[in-house]
Each structure stands twice: as structure tokens, then as C-alpha cells.
Design a protein around this motif. Structure first.
Motif, short mmCIF file in Angstrom:
data_model
loop_
_atom_site.label_atom_id
_atom_site.label_comp_id
_atom_site.label_asym_id
_atom_site.label_seq_id
_atom_site.Cartn_x
_atom_site.Cartn_y
_atom_site.Cartn_z
N ASP A 1 0.85 -1.18 0.00
CA ASP A 1 0.00 0.00 0.00
C ASP A 1 0.89 1.24 0.00
OD1 ASP A 1 -2.34 1.64 0.38
OD2 ASP A 1 -1.69 1.89 2.45
N ALA A 2 0.84 2.03 -1.08
CA ALA A 2 1.73 3.18 -1.23
C ALA A 2 1.02 4.25 -2.03
CB ALA A 2 3.02 2.76 -1.92
N LYS A 3 0.32 5.12 -1.34
CA LYS A 3 -0.50 6.13 -2.01
C LYS A 3 0.31 7.31 -2.50
CE LYS A 3 -4.84 5.11 0.42
NZ LYS A 3 -4.35 3.88 1.08
N MET A 4 1.57 7.47 -2.00
CA MET A 4 2.38 8.62 -2.38
C MET A 4 3.77 8.16 -2.77
SD MET A 4 1.29 11.57 0.39
CE MET A 4 1.37 10.54 1.85
N SER A 5 4.40 8.96 -3.60
CA SER A 5 5.75 8.65 -4.04
C SER A 5 6.75 8.96 -2.94
CB SER A 5 6.08 9.48 -5.29
OG SER A 5 6.03 10.86 -4.99
N PRO A 6 7.99 8.48 -3.07
CA PRO A 6 9.00 8.73 -2.03
C PRO A 6 9.16 10.21 -1.73
CG PRO A 6 9.79 7.08 -3.57
CD PRO A 6 8.51 7.61 -4.14
N ALA A 7 9.29 10.52 -0.46
CA ALA A 7 9.46 11.88 0.08
C ALA A 7 8.20 12.72 0.01
CB ALA A 7 10.61 12.63 -0.60
N GLN A 8 7.14 12.19 -0.55
CA GLN A 8 5.87 12.92 -0.53
C GLN A 8 5.29 12.83 0.88
OE1 GLN A 8 3.58 14.75 -1.54
NE2 GLN A 8 3.08 14.58 -3.69
N ASP A 9 4.78 13.95 1.37
CA ASP A 9 4.16 13.94 2.69
C ASP A 9 2.98 14.89 2.74
OD1 ASP A 9 5.46 16.33 2.58
OD2 ASP A 9 6.78 15.97 4.26
N ALA A 10 2.49 15.33 1.57
CA ALA A 10 1.42 16.33 1.60
C ALA A 10 0.24 15.96 0.72
CB ALA A 10 1.98 17.69 1.16
N PHE A 11 0.48 15.30 -0.42
CA PHE A 11 -0.60 15.09 -1.37
C PHE A 11 -0.66 13.63 -1.80
CE2 PHE A 11 1.55 19.15 -2.16
CZ PHE A 11 0.56 20.03 -1.75
N GLU A 12 -1.82 13.02 -1.64
CA GLU A 12 -2.00 11.69 -2.18
C GLU A 12 -2.07 11.76 -3.70
OE1 GLU A 12 -5.17 9.50 -0.44
OE2 GLU A 12 -4.26 9.45 1.54
N GLU A 13 -1.81 10.63 -4.34
CA GLU A 13 -1.76 10.59 -5.80
C GLU A 13 -2.75 9.53 -6.30
OE1 GLU A 13 2.46 10.47 -7.07
OE2 GLU A 13 2.90 11.00 -4.99
#
Length: 925
Positions: free
Chosen positions: A630-642
Motif C-alpha cells: 500500500d503506497a498512495k504517495m511517491s517517495p518523500a511525498q508527505d502532503a498530497f495523495e496521488e
């Protein structure tokens, strides 16, 4: 008293004369031994020197000069110099952002034109008089941006008929304009006035632009001078608001900062020139006074005008608001009000005595009543009203940097040449010794002393409060000077190159890594650990973050300086800031990489409990039906789901696949968890197979950020973290053909590879610190893949983009805006610096390492031929790695003996690895 003096000259260019305000006007005659004669009038000192004036001597003037006066005066004080005296650059009242003659006055303006991408401003100069007493010497200034002016002695510019305009009022006696399709560019000249001991009496205004709607506003290029910002919104004015432009900051409860009183030390944040942008709700006030550094600007509601001295401008309140833009530069100020006129006022000496100076007091313990000191008031703004109904809707106060380097640093640049062009972008040029940049404007950044010294003014605007965003933004500055000096460092390898600008970028990257490990920037209890950024400055860095420390480790520190990161890897195996969906994947990956680079097994035992815990966390997120985490965001992302990735971002999936492989390897090395390590190893293999199968988009020739069935796959969308990790050979996702195709996809997409770096989200339409932003860290794997397939042109581009970025800013900020090329947000990012160092280690030198040792796969652009990496420590040996020639086809020598390019991990002692281009050998033969 002398009436004649003889002087010999060789290369001197200026005759320096003493000037006395109350002296009578005298005719001065200069003769040389070649029959040349020059005459002018000036108030040459009779019994006191108020200031010095400088008369330029023509190149045709011969060696011996005689100077005569029509009356008795101090001609024995006259002397020759090859340059302007440093006392002029130290004059307390000399403007910082306006062009001011070094001495004397401006008789009249004669022309303003834009030719061949350069501005030219011509005038008649009277360098020895403050009253327009001489015919004037034709003088031409040139500028790239209308802001940074310099005398142009080589220009063939000839002024055409002067275009008059009438946009300025106040202390103005002349103005000139240049018409262009976009509007009219206007520059004014102030009236003449005497300011303390200042050696000039008038100035050119700041450049203004009158658009096709008739609105006059300051040139946008002036914003390049901003170095810090203080802001107030919805601030009620209870009779008075006041801000003095000298203050200090300190750490508050992390990650906040405190605004503190000035300390009267060099650490204070201050300015000599400032800009005010004010949106003021006037309420029911009949009059509001805005006092700026002694000048009082009064707005009157009855007449809807603003006044200063004896001048006024219309200023109508719109919806209860007035908007003004003010500039202050010691002895002159300009006001813009979104109308067709602007106002310039000068502060006369009487005003400076009472307003600009604070006081003249007896100095304690000095028993002489005649001994006193005067010092100049710090810039300030004060807003007052009779009542309490006015409100500051929005006020921005900007500290402005000078347009010139300090005299000390100008001296360093004497006789320094730019050198040959190494790289040209659309908006900047990298030379051997300097970088010229149209985005940030003048002056250029310089690399001196083999890259140990860098001169570049502050380019970003420092902020002291969080922006109003959910994720928090603030741009900070650590080095508030225009100079960076390399520190002594014995831990990292030395990069030896013939180009100071490249050497400087490498040394600054090393310096960033070092500072983030220093006690100076450590949070309490985190001494010796790897900061995520310098952020607050001394006293409070940004603390240790799990994934940031891991990225710094596996991107460069594990190989080059493993002893500096080991303590941090122990720490993050169980503690540290953890703010991303990929954080659980990072410790095992970095710790296993440390073991591969060093052979030090002790770290595996010390961190094993934390590694197992992180693996179990990943297990809880594993989806068996699809074979992914389960990985809704790319590495280092911490603000916006994709959501376009259907919850399975490729970059994060690759990191978890590598994590499972690393955990299995660690368990195998320390002989624990025999059953689970088999499961984890198989899970890693299965995830990689799934990634290769479900994310490679053959039609789009990329690894899309989401698997087939997702919107990202359908549209062929990818993002840079996924691109890096899928292309980086160390993660074994892409084959060589896929690498070539994907690299080409990146290069042909103009929104992906910009002039300044790689856009993290090429397909995102929004704008924040992720979207339409470049992060250098995410391009290291792309640089390594480019080296693997021999694409040294792409490698060259990536390197010089960041040479430009780090040298101009004297640091790596977290974000480079993809549209403007401006860097902002946190300073001193170690994983960005690690990536830049990695461009050379993994890219140019092509270093690869595994448990069998080191091997080389170099890709060397022409500009990096004959580069050397000295004092490269690997396990128990120290290497000098030299490159001869350029290209991608090389032979290898170890201590002058041919070898296959594979370095055994058990070697000891000092060795030399020579990488020789076959093309060079062919030329030699």
C-alpha cells in the motif's frame, strides 16, 4: 600654499583633488609633456578638506603632468591613483541600490536605449564640481537589467535624440525614457544636494516602467535585490505601528523560530536599503502618516493625496484601501502609487542631522567635552494616525542588498577573468570562474582560489514566518554574506579539476554534508547525527529524519565517509522523524548498503531489532492479491495523495522491494529468522517482477508512476522519483534498452527536463514544493543510468544545472522552481548535496560497488577530461582515481599495470587507478 605641482604617471587614470565647500571657485589647468592641456573649475581646498574629487585622465595623456591653479590652494594635496579611493566606497551615506557618480555631479542625461540585449544610459559628468560648473565629460553606463550599472568604456553607443517624459515629480530636475512594445522605461535624475561628506550631489532614480495602460511601477528586476522579508497582515493600528529594520532570530520550540531584539553584533539581520509594499485600510482616519527613515509621507483623506516635503501625488482610497510601494536608500526615497506618476525625494543634510542620526552624546569616561560620536539610525518605518480605525491589511518590508560587491570583495575580483564557457543554458552561462544568470541578475557569481572562495550575493528571500499552506513553507538563509569560504576537510575525497567553478560546487556540497553533522546545528540529544537540513541556523537544525538520513547514507556517505553516518543509522533504526509512506523501507536499505560498502557487520547486529520491526510494518501493508505494498504517495511525498496511481506508486514500491531484499540479506548475514528471510527474499523478487511487468508502458516508453489499470499508466504519466529508482541500475528494474528509451522520453519532454533541473511531476498542473519543482536528490539515479548507457551529454547537463544552482546560492535549498529557476525553502539539504557528489562518483568516474568490491563504468563529458578523485578511501585502502581523456570507452590501470577495472575489497595501502580513454591512446599511437 602651492599653485603648481608636477607629477609623474605610468598607468594612473585619476587625478585626486581636495575639495572644500566654502572655498572659492578656481580654474585648474593640467598639462603633460606631450602638449595636452585640460581645464576645469572646482573649489579646491584652501584650509580644510570636506571631501575628495576625482578627475579622469585620458589614456592619451603623457607621463609627466603639471597642475596649476588660478589662485592659492592646497595643490600639494593632489595625487594620482589607478583606482577610486576606498574611502568613497565607505562613505556612510552613499546609496546602495542607486547609481551615484563616484564624485561630482551629473550635468544632464543624454540618452537611454536598449541595444543588443543591453541597456545604455549616457550623460555628461562633472566629476570635480557639485554645481554643474563645467561643460561635462561624455559618460556611458551599461546594464543588463537597468539596476546594476557600470561605466562602459568600450561601448560605441551614441545617444539619439533624447526622449523627454514627465512621470516623476519631487526632487527631480530631469528624466529620460525609452519606448518599447511593452511600455515605456523611465529614469529620472535627482536635484543636486549636499549630503554630509558624500562625494557626489545627485543620483539616478530607480528604473520605472510605464505600461500601455499608463500605470507607472518599479522595474520588476528590482525584486532581485530582496534578501529578507518581514510581513504583517490584519494588523490594527492603535495610534502607531513601528518596525526597526535590525533584529535577530533564535530557535523556539522546534521547528518554530523567535524574532528577537537586535544584539548590535554582526549576527543581526539588518539592511541599509529597504522596500515597503503596503496595503492599508484607512478606516475613518482623516490623515495617516507613514514615516520612513526620517521622511514623512502624509495621506489626506479629504484631498485623496499623499504628501512629502512640498510635493504631492493623487492617491485615491479604493474600497477603503490605499496601496503604496516605497523604496529608501539612505539619502533618497521613491514612492509608487499605481498611477501615472512617481515621486522622488532627497533627504537634505539638515534632515539627516535630526532624523537619520539618533543622537550625539558624550562618550563615557572620556574627560574631554569636545569628544563625541554620531551614529546613523537604523532604517525604520512608523505608521501613525489620529484615531484607531486604520488597519494594515498587508505590509511587506524587504531588506535589499547592494547592487555591488563590497569593496573588499571587489578587490578580490581585480584581474580575474571569466575564462572559457563550459556550459550554456537558456538563461545562464557557466564559465571556468564565474556564472552569469539572467534569472537572478547581476552581479555574476565567482569561484576563486581553486574553488575555495565563492562570491555571490544572497539570491533567495529569507522568511521568518510560515506561509499559509497546510504543509508549511518557509525560505531560510544560513550564510547572510556574499562570500563563502571552504573549510579544511580531510574526510571526503578531493575532486581535482582545472575549473574553479566545478571545484567550488563540489566543495560546497561537501561543506553542506559536514555542517549537517556538526554540533553547531544539532538539536538537543542529536549531536553527531545527520541533520535533514540546516534550517534555523546555529542552535537548531532540522533534526534527524529517518528517510533523509538513509538517503544521505546510501547515496554517498556509506561509500565515501561511512564512519560519519554509522551513528545516525543506529539512531534511525528505532527513532527519528518519520513522515512518509516509504520511511519503513529506508533503514534496511541504507544499513545493508553500509555493510556492502564497508564490510562492517557490527551495524547489522546493532540495528537488527529495528529492521525487523520495519519489515513487519511493511508486511502489514502488503496486498497479496496484487503483490504490492500500500503506497498512495511517491517517495518523500508527505502532503498530497496521488489517486492517479491507484494507491501503488512505483518509486515507493521499488524501495520496498529493495527493503525486503536487504532485510533478507541482513538476516542471512547474522543468521537469524531463517524462515521469514526466505519469505522476504521471495517477496522482493516477486515485487520486482510485478513492477517490471505492470509499470513498463511500452507505448509511452516509460515506467509509469502507477500500474496498468491506473490513470497514470493509461496516460503515460511518470514522476521523477519513480523514474530515478526504476532507471538506477543498483535497483535492477530496467534493462539497458528500457533505460535508453526512458532517458530519451525524459529528454524530449520540455516540461520534464527544464533549464534548471528535472521537474518532479512533469504532468502536474499545480504549483507547490513538489509540483513544478526540481529536487536535485532525485536525479542521482538518472545520472548513474546515463553513465551506464554512455549518455554523457545528459550527465553533463545534470551536473552543470546544479553547478549553477549551488554556486549562485552558496547552498542547496530544498526546491528549485521549475518555471523560474529560483531556489527556495530549507537551506543546506544534505541529500541534495549527496546527490551532487554522486554525479561525479557514480556518473563521471562510474564507480559501482557490491560485496565483490568496486568496478568502474565511467562516462566522461569533454569538460571533465583529466579529472581526478584524490584520497578516495575504500575499506582499508586509499586510492587516487585519475581519468585521461573523455568518452565512454576506457581501459584501466592499477598502479601502472593493466587490470579489468575490478578492485578487490581486501586491498590495503595506497594505490592509483588510471582510467584511460581509448581515443586518447589512439591519438598517442
Amino acid at each position: 600654499m602651492n599653485t603648481q605641482q608636477s607629477l609623474s604617471r605610468t598607468n594612473e587614470k585619476y587625478l585626486v583633488l581636495p575639495y572644500q565647500n566654502s572655498a572659492s571657485m578656481k580654474e585648474i589647468i593640467i598639462n603633460d609633456d606631450g602638449g595636452n592641456e585640460m581645464k576645469f573649475s572646482s573649489r579646491i581646498s584652501e584650509n580644510a578638506v570636506d571631501r575628495w574629487v576625482y578627475y579622469p585622465l585620458l589614456d592619451c595623456v603623457r607621463n609627466k603632468l603639471s597642475v596649476e591653479s588660478s589662485d592659492d590652494c592646497w595643490l600639494n594635496a593632489v595625487y594620482l591613483t589607478v583606482d577610486f579611493d576606498k574611502r568613497i566606497s565607505q562613505e556612510a551615506l552613499r546609496p546602495q541600490i542607486h547609481y551615484t557618480p563616484q564624485t561630482g555631479c551629473i550635468n544632464k542625461m543624454t540618452g537611454l536605449e536598449y541595444l543588443k540585449h543591453k541597456w545604455y544610459l549616457s550623460y555628461l559628468a562633472d566629476p570635480v564640481s557639485f554645481e554643474d560648473n563645467n561643460p561635462g565629460i561624455p559618460t556611458c553606463l551599461s546594464s543588463n537589467d537597468l539596476v546594476h550599472w557600470g561605466i562602459d568604456e568600450t561601448s560605441e553607443f551614441e545617444a539619439h535624440e533624447k526622449i523627454q517624459s514627465s512621470h516623476w515629480c519631487g526632487d527631480v530636475d530631469d528624466e529620460i525614457s525609452f519606448l518599447s512594445p511593452g511600455g515605456k522605461y523611465v529614469i529620472a535624475k535627482s536635484i543636486k544636494n549636499m549630503f554630509g561628506q558624500l562625494s557626489s550631489s545627485d543620483f539616478f532614480s530607480l528604473p520605472a516602467v510605464c505600461n500601455n495602460n499608463g500605470e507607472l511601477y518599479p522595474s520588476p528586476k528590482l525584486s532581485n535585490l530582496r534578501v529578507w522579508e518581514r510581513r504583517w497582515t490584519c494588523e490594527k493600528i492603535n495610534k502607531m505601528f513601528r518596525f526597526e529594520m535590525r533584529f535577530s532570530i533564535g530557535p523556539d520550540v522546534w521547528p518554530e523560530i523567535k524574532i528577537l531584539d537586535k544584539t548590535n553584533t554582526s549576527t543581526d539581520i539588518q539592511t541599509a536599503a529597504c522596500e515597503i509594499v503596503l496595503d492599508l485600510m484607512v478606516g475613518q482616519e482623516s490623515e495617516i502618516t507613514i514615516e520612513l527613515c526620517g521622511a514623512k509621507w502624509k495621506w489626506k483623506s479629504l484631498t485623496q493625496t499623499i504628501h512629502c516635503a512640498d510635493y504631492e501625488l493623487p492617491l485615491e482610497a479604493v474600497n477603503g484601501h490605499i496601496n503604496i510601494n516605497l523604496f529608501c536608500d539612505k539619502v533618497l526615497q521613491e514612492l509608487f502609487v499605481k498611477g501615472d506618476k512617481a515621486m522622488l525625494i532627497t533627504l537634505p543634510e539638515s534632515s539627516l542631522e535630526t532624523e537619520y542620526k539618533i543622537k550625539s552624546d558624550l562618550v563615557e569616561n572620556i574627560n574631554n567635552d569636545s569628544f563625541n560620536i554620531q551614529y546613523y539610525r537604523e532604517p525604520y518605518i512608523e505608521i501613525t494616525s489620529p484615531g484607531t480605525t486604520a488597519t494594515i491589511a498587508d505590509l511587506k518590508v524587504y531588506g535589499l542588498r547592494p547592487v555591488q560587491y563590497s569593496q573588499e570583495n571587489q578587490d578580490l575580483l581585480k584581474k580575474v577573468e571569466k575564462g572559457e564557457i563550459l556550459y550554456s543554458g537558456e538563461s545562464y552561462t557557466v564559465y571556468e570562474n564565474c556564472i552569469e544568470d539572467q534569472i537572478y541578475g547581476d552581479p555574476p557569481a565567482w569561484a576563486l582560489d581553486d574553488g575555495n572562495t565563492v562570491l555571490s550575493p544572497i539570491r533567495a528571500v529569507e522568511e521568518f514566518q510560515w506561509r499559509d499552506t497546510p504543509w508549511g513553507d518557509m525560505t531560510r538563509i544560513i550564510n547572510r554574506t556574499e562570500k563563502w569560504q571552504a573549510s579544511t576537510n580531510d574526510s571526503y575525497p578531493k575532486l581535482v579539476t582545472t575549473y574553479p567553478v566545478v571545484a567550488a560546487a563540489y566543495k560546497m556540497s561537501v561543506d553542506i554534508m559536514q555542517k549537517n553533522l556538526s554540533h553547531e546545528f544539532a538539536l538537543p540529544g542529536q549531536k553527531g547525527l545527520m541533520n535533514a537540513a540546516l534550517f534555523q541556523g546555529p542552535g537548531e537544525g532540522f533534526g534527524i529524519w529517518v528517510r533523509d538520513a538513509c538517503h544521505s547514507a546510501f547515496r554517498i556517505q556509506n561509500l565515501l565517509v561511512p564512519e560519519s553516518i554509522k551513528k545516525s543509522l543506529v539512531y534511525i533504526s528505532s527513532r527519528g522523524f518519520n513522515n512518509g509512506v516509504d520511511s519503513a523501507a529506508m533503514p534496511a536499505l541504507a544499513i545493508w548498503d553500509y555493510y556492502v560498502a564497508t564490510g562492517d557487520q557490527s551495524l547489522l547486529f546493532e540495528t537488527l531489532p529495528g529492521i525487523i520491526k520495519y519489515a513487519e510494518e511493511a508486511d502489514s501493508r502488503f496486498h497479496n492479491h496484487i503483490g504490492l505494498i500500500d503506497a498512495k504517495m511517491s517517495p518523500a511525498q508527505d502532503a498530497f495523495e496521488e489517486p492517479e496511481n491507484n494507491g501503488y506508486c512505483i518509486g515507493t514500491e521499488i524501495l520496498f522491494a529493495e527493503m525486503y531484499r536487504s532485510v533478507a540479506n541482513i538476516c542471512n548475514a547474522v543468521d537469524v529468522e531463517p524462515e521469514r528471510r526466505i519469505v522476504w527474499e521471495k517477496r522482493s523478487e516477486d515485487m520486482l517482477k510485478t513492477i517490471r511487468k505492470r509499470y513498463w508502458n511500452k507505448n509511452a516508453e516509460c515506467f509509469s508512476s502507477g500500474p496498468n489499470g491506473s490513470l497514470a499508466y493509461q496516460n503515460g504519466w511518470w514522476e521523477t522519483t519513480g523514474a530515478e529508482l526504476s532507471l538506477w541500475p543498483r535497483f535492477k528494474v530496467a534493462d539497458e534498452e528500457q533505460i535508453r528509451l526512458f532517458l530519451n522520453t525524459i529528454k524530449i519532454n520540455p516540461n520534464a527536463l527544464s533549464d534548471y533541473g528535472m521537474n518532479w511531476y512533469p504532468f502536474a498542473k499545480g504549483k507547490n514544493h513538489f509540483w513544478n519543482s526540481c529536487w536535485p536528490s532525485w536525479t542521482l539515479g538518472i545520472a548513474a543510468s546515463a553513465a551506464d548507457v554512455g549518455d554523457h551529454d545528459l550527465l553533463r547537463t545534470l551536473i552543470f544545472q546544479q553547478v549553477r544552482n549551488v554556486v549562485l546560492n552558496k547552498t542547496f535549498h530544498e526546491v528549485i522552481d521549475n518555471d523560474t529557476g529560483r531556489a527556495w525553502r530549507w537551506p543546506g539539504l544534505p541529500w541534495h548535496a549527496a546527490a551532487f557528489i554522486g554525479y561525479f562518483v557514480y556518473g563521471i568516474f562510474g564507480i559501482r560497488y557490491d560485496q565483490q568490491g568496486i568496478h568502474f563504468k565511467p562516462a566522461v563529458p569533454f569538460e571533465f577530461r583529466n579529472i581526478k578523485l584524490d584520497e578516495f578511501k575504500y575499506r582499508q585502502a586509499v586510492y587516487t582515481i585519475e581519468i585521461r581523456g573523455h568518452g565512454t570507452d576506457f581501459l584501466f590501470e592499477l598502479d601502472n599495470e593493466p587490470f579489468d577495472g575490478q578492485v578487490n575489497p581486501d586491498m590495503k595501502g595506497s594505490h592509483v587507478v588510471t582510467i584511460i580513454a581509448k581515443s586518447d591512446l589512439a591519438l598517442e599511437s
